[in-house]
Structure formats: C-alpha cells, structure tokens
Design an enzyme around this catalytic site. Structure first.
Site, PDB file in Angstrom:
ATOM      1  N   SER A 212      80.498  -5.209  81.656  1.00  0.00           N
ATOM      2  CA  SER A 212      79.360  -4.294  81.442  1.00  0.00           C
ATOM      3  C   SER A 212      78.354  -4.096  81.327  1.00  0.00           C
ATOM      4  CB  SER A 212      80.640  -2.570  81.339  1.00  0.00           C
ATOM      5  OG  SER A 212      81.776  -2.482  82.644  1.00  0.00           O
TER       6      SER A 212
HETATM    7  N1  SAH Z   1      85.834  -3.196  81.037  1.00  0.00           N
HETATM    8  C1  SAH Z   1      85.556  -4.917  81.081  1.00  0.00           C
HETATM    9  C2  SAH Z   1      84.499  -5.258  82.849  1.00  0.00           C
HETATM   10  C3  SAH Z   1      85.169  -5.249  83.163  1.00  0.00           C
HETATM   11  S1  SAH Z   1      84.915  -5.834  84.834  1.00  0.00           S
HETATM   12  C4  SAH Z   1      84.261  -5.456  79.759  1.00  0.00           C
HETATM   13  O1  SAH Z   1      84.205  -5.075  79.055  1.00  0.00           O
HETATM   14  O2  SAH Z   1      84.729  -6.811  79.649  1.00  0.00           O
HETATM   15  C5  SAH Z   1      86.268  -5.260  85.703  1.00  0.00           C
HETATM   16  C6  SAH Z   1      87.279  -6.108  85.648  1.00  0.00           C
HETATM   17  O3  SAH Z   1      88.799  -4.884  86.557  1.00  0.00           O
HETATM   18  C7  SAH Z   1      87.501  -7.157  86.120  1.00  0.00           C
HETATM   19  O4  SAH Z   1      87.605  -8.469  85.062  1.00  0.00           O
HETATM   20  C8  SAH Z   1      88.678  -7.254  87.044  1.00  0.00           C
HETATM   21  O5  SAH Z   1      89.431  -8.143  88.038  1.00  0.00           O
HETATM   22  C9  SAH Z   1      89.488  -5.843  86.932  1.00  0.00           C
HETATM   23  N2  SAH Z   1      89.641  -5.272  88.134  1.00  0.00           N
HETATM   24  C10 SAH Z   1      89.389  -5.167  88.834  1.00  0.00           C
HETATM   25  N3  SAH Z   1      90.488  -4.507  90.027  1.00  0.00           N
HETATM   26  C11 SAH Z   1      91.863  -4.088  89.220  1.00  0.00           C
HETATM   27  C12 SAH Z   1      93.221  -3.964  89.258  1.00  0.00           C
HETATM   28  N4  SAH Z   1      93.505  -2.847  90.521  1.00  0.00           N
HETATM   29  N5  SAH Z   1      93.292  -3.972  87.925  1.00  0.00           N
HETATM   30  C13 SAH Z   1      93.236  -3.955  87.251  1.00  0.00           C
HETATM   31  N6  SAH Z   1      92.725  -5.045  87.094  1.00  0.00           N
HETATM   32  C14 SAH Z   1      91.617  -4.353  87.622  1.00  0.00           C
END
Ligand code: SAH
Length: 215
Positions: free
Chosen positions: A64
């Site tokens: 993010s």
């Molecule tokens: N917080 C992260 C940004 C993540 S992007 C950081 O600091 O880098 C969003 C993430 O959510 C992705 O890695 C994606 O695979 C995950 N995601 C999406 N749907 C999900 C779910 N149902 N359960 C767990 N993870 C999920």
C-alpha cells in the site's frame, strides 16, 4: 538485510510529506520513520520505496501507499498492547508499522508465497506478529476479540464474521466499494449488537477475494 543512512533520510522526508497531507498521529509518523519500507520490496526498487506511492509485489499484489498505511493506522487508534487483526498481509509492511506502534498483531494472507515472504521479512527485522495463511473473510475468532481489525484489500461489503470479533469499543477499518474505488469506512462496535459507521475518503486497493492461492 540492512537499513542505510540514505534510507533513513528519505524516511524523514516521507514523514514530512505525510504531515503536509494531513497525518497528525505522532505514533503513526514515528512508526513510518523507523520501519525500513525498502526492505519489504524487491531490492531493485530501492529508489521507489520512499515515494508516496503503492508498488507491485509478486503475485499481482501491491504494498500500500505510505499515505494509505498512515490513514488506516491512524483510524485504528492503536494503543500499546492492543490486539489487532489484519486481513491482507501482502509484504508485511502494514503489520510491521502496527507492531512498531506496540500492537500485538495477527495477520492473514491468502497467497502462500506472500505469507512466507512477509514472515521472513518481519522476523529478520525483529518485529513480531502472528502470521496465518488462509482466507481472511472468517477472521481468527480463536485469538479475538480484537481492539482493531484492518482490511487492506477492497471489500464489496463488510464481512459479518469480522464484526463479531471486535471488542465493544473496537474499530474495524475497511475500504468498501467497487473494484475501481472504495470508501475508507470505520465501524465502531458500540455494544453487543450496535455499530457506528463513519467514512474517510476514497482509496483504491486490490480486491479482497475468497479462498487461497497455494503458490
Ligand atoms: N497490507 C499489505 C498490502 C496488501 S495488498 C502491505 O502492507 O503490503 C492486499 C493483500 O490482501 C494481498 O496480498 C492479497 O493477496 C490479500 N488478500 C485479498 N483477499 C484476502 C483474503 N480474503 N484473505 C487474506 N488476504 C487477502
């Protein structure tokens, strides 16, 4: 993995940029100042690490934007030793920010590759969090209830199971909307079955999806 003098300088500038953009929570700004974001990204992209932008990870996901991390972390109103559940570990950067703020962090990721990598990154930096590989829609009731739950992927609606895992007074921070734009929403559990909603601007996240990816 090492932090550098140059990276520290770039983080100070990033913190000033976030202040200008309206971030006022000093605990959040301090965490952004100390957590080396470049070590959560491919080393080839060092020059991108302290620009206020989202950036691609493997598996088609993104780390993010620092501003977004700062907004979500501020909206959580984290206090030391708060129990926080994150859905969407990704690179682990947001989890590290929360850990640096003194929270006890539980984080769930549906991509096995990211789950493995993020765990390695946080451990090597000395931040502790509990990592889970799985579908975050159901949360982690066995470790709850939580002071805060943060979703870092775009949800079409609020997963009901997560609301039930909030303490009374606990806060859910979740971007809700279509795949092209979401409204940052805070849901506060004000009683056993009562919740209050507030909205905090538009953001764009990768989608929150069901099931897991084992690769
Ligand atoms: N917080 C992260 C940004 C993540 S992007 C950081 O600091 O880098 C969003 C993430 O959510 C992705 O890695 C994606 O695979 C995950 N995601 C999406 N749907 C999900 C779910 N149902 N359960 C767990 N993870 C999920």
């Amino acid at each position: 993995m090492t932090d550098t003098f140059e990276a520290k300088g770039k983080r100070k500038k990033l913190v000033e940029e976030l202040r200008l953009k309206g971030i006022i929570d000093e605990d959040v700004l301090r965490a952004i100042d100390i957590v080396p974001r470049h070590l959560f990204m491919d080393p080839a992209f060092l020059s991108h690490a302290y620009v206020d932008k989202a950036f691609p990870l493997t598996s088609g996901q993104t780390i993010s934007q620092p501003y977004t991390v700062a907004v979500q972390s501020s909206l959580l109103k984290v206090k030391k030793r708060d129990k926080i559940l994150e859905i969407g570990t990704g690179s682990g950067y947001q989890a590290a920010i929360l850990a640096a703020m003194g929270a006890k962090v539980y984080t769930i990721e549906r991509h096995r590759e990211l789950f493995v990598k993020a765990q390695r990154t946080l451990t090597s930096l000395g931040y502790s969090a509990d990592f889970f590989y799985g579908d975050g829609y159901e949360g982690k009731p066995q470790y709850g209830p939580y002071d805060g739950i943060i979703i870092t992927a775009a949800a079409q609606e609020i997963p009901v199971a997560l609301l039930q895992q909030l303490k009374t007074g606990g806060r859910l921070v979740i971007p809700i909307g279509s795949s092209s734009s979401q409204v940052m929403t805070v849901v506060i559990r004000t009683g056993e079955e009562s919740f209050e909603h507030t909205e905090h601007g538009n953001f764009i996240f990768v989608p929150m999806l069901k099931g897991t990816v084992n690769g």
